[in-house]
Design an enzyme around this catalytic site. Structure first.
Site, PDB file in Angstrom:
ATOM      1  CB  THR A  12     -47.495  45.945  -6.583  1.00  0.00           C
ATOM      2  OG1 THR A  12     -48.603  45.180  -7.025  1.00  0.00           O
ATOM      3  CG2 THR A  12     -46.229  45.147  -6.784  1.00  0.00           C
ATOM      4  CG  ASP A  86     -54.474  45.884 -10.448  1.00  0.00           C
ATOM      5  OD1 ASP A  86     -53.606  45.853 -11.341  1.00  0.00           O
ATOM      6  OD2 ASP A  86     -54.644  44.953  -9.639  1.00  0.00           O
TER       7      ASP A  86
HETATM    8  N1  ASP Z   1     -53.165  44.529  -7.402  1.00  0.00           N
HETATM    9  C1  ASP Z   1     -52.189  45.584  -7.222  1.00  0.00           C
HETATM   10  C2  ASP Z   1     -52.913  46.860  -6.877  1.00  0.00           C
HETATM   11  O1  ASP Z   1     -53.496  47.461  -7.731  1.00  0.00           O
HETATM   12  C3  ASP Z   1     -51.390  45.754  -8.463  1.00  0.00           C
HETATM   13  C4  ASP Z   1     -50.296  46.801  -8.404  1.00  0.00           C
HETATM   14  O2  ASP Z   1     -50.207  47.615  -7.513  1.00  0.00           O
HETATM   15  O3  ASP Z   1     -49.475  46.795  -9.346  1.00  0.00           O
HETATM   16  O4  ASP Z   1     -52.911  47.260  -5.739  1.00  0.00           O
END
Ligand code: ASP
Length: 335
Positions: A12, A86
């Site tokens: 993210t 994640d």
């Molecule tokens: N789906 C994202 C990831 O793990 C969530 C994040 O980075 O907060 O890459």
């Protein structure tokens, strides 16, 4: 001035909105452009071995990260890995086993909101991470997030939205970061003696089986040919159901006779397992002589088993390594 290698891997923190939702778009250099203050205390270089939502990160990427760190170890004083939240706890745990006894810090960070939004946790997390990685007393693998420094083996993502996404499980945070000040709760840099130890293999044939009321052993028999180790995410302090139909005990016997490894863990996040408390645990522990995770996180248990099983299969040696404390991963390791 400290030399820090920024290892950008997506997540993210580096994401932008696309018509299909957020996906990693920003380079490591672009991430750094949001924290110009870092130039006051460190010199950075950037590398990007992959750029993924961490949902797609797996053991091959952990080995790739180990390689980047090992190849650049002498040229830098510390490493900051920008990573999706994640699966960050798995990556931090895996790296804790792949890069051991490192006097130089390996810091993972990320964010709940992309770095180019007006309101975001990303800039603070990245700046804190660079600051921590530049600190004389920092060492080994950790996660820096929302002002906390968590040992790489002790983190768990407990919140999907809030800035305090990660908790330190069954262990205090190593340090907290308040603006420019770093306060260490675990101040043990001098205990890291000798050089770093790097490992280059993991065994991905590890299955994590979560019990629900009524779980049967049949599925375990089907999994047997494809896996070398089974971790059972049991209830409470630990036990295996014992009912006539589809006996799990019978399936475990087959796994053991096939020379596979079985480890007991708990699906309860805090306070760990202790299979000796209830008959449903003790009977199984005695019958199969199973190692249990005690106060280790599931993420650490999974990656530690992958690390040990890359090299050996001997049950006594497995137990010795599994109960050995690495990067603060286990405290209740009395066999
Ligand atoms: N789906 C994202 C990831 O793990 C969530 C994040 O980075 O907060 O890459």
């Amino acid at each position: 001035m400290k030399r820090i290698l920024l290892i950008a891997t997506g997540g993210t923190i580096a994401s932008r909105y696309t018509k299909n939702g957020l996906s990693p778009q920003l380079s490591g250099e672009e991430l750094l452009s949001f924290v110009p203050e870092a130039k006051e205390f460190c010199r950075t270089e950037v590398v990007s071995p992959f750029s993924l939502d961490s949902t797609n990160v797996r053991y091959t990427h952990w080995l790739e990260l180990e390689k980047v760190i090992e190849e650049n170890y002498d040229r830098f004083d510390g490493f900051v890995i920008c990573h999706g939240t994640d699966t960050m706890a798995y990556t931090a745990s895996a790296l804790s086993y792949l890069v051991q006894n490192s006097r130089k810090p390996v810091v993972l960070t990320g964010a709940q909101r992309p770095i180019d939004l007006p309101v975001t946790d990303a800039r603070t997390n990245l700046l804190d991470s660079l600051r921590f990685a530049s600190h004389e007393e920092a060492h080994d693998v950790s996660i820096v997030f929302d002002g906390q420094v968590i040992a790489g083996t002790r983190a768990k993502k407990e919140r999907t939205q809030s800035y305090n996404a990660f908790s330190s499980i069954n262990y205090p945070p190593v340090a907290v970061i308040q603006e420019k000040r770093i306060v260490f709760y675990i101040d043990d840099a001098e205990s890291v003696k000798g050089g770093p130890e790097f490992f280059h293999n993991l065994n991905p044939r590890v299955f994590l089986y979560k019990l629900i009321p009524g779980s049967e052993g049949k599925i375990l028999k089907l999994l047997l040919p494809d896996y070398d180790a089974l971790i059972i995410e049991s209830f409470g302090v630990g036990g295996i159901p014992d009912y006539e139909e589809g006996s799990i005990g019978e399936a475990l016997r087959e796994w053991q006779e096939a020379g596979k490894t079985i480890v007991m863990a708990t699906q309860v996040t805090h306070e760990g397992s202790d299979m000796s408390v209830y008959q449903v645990g003790q009977v199984i522990k005695d019958a199969f002589d199973l190692p249990e995770s005690y106060d280790m996180t599931l993420e650490s248990t999974v990656t530690k088993v992958m690390w040990i099983m890359a090299g050996m299969r001997d049950p006594a040696e497995f137990k010795r390594l599994f109960y050995k404390t690495i990067n603060h991963d286990i405290l209740f390791n009395k066999v």
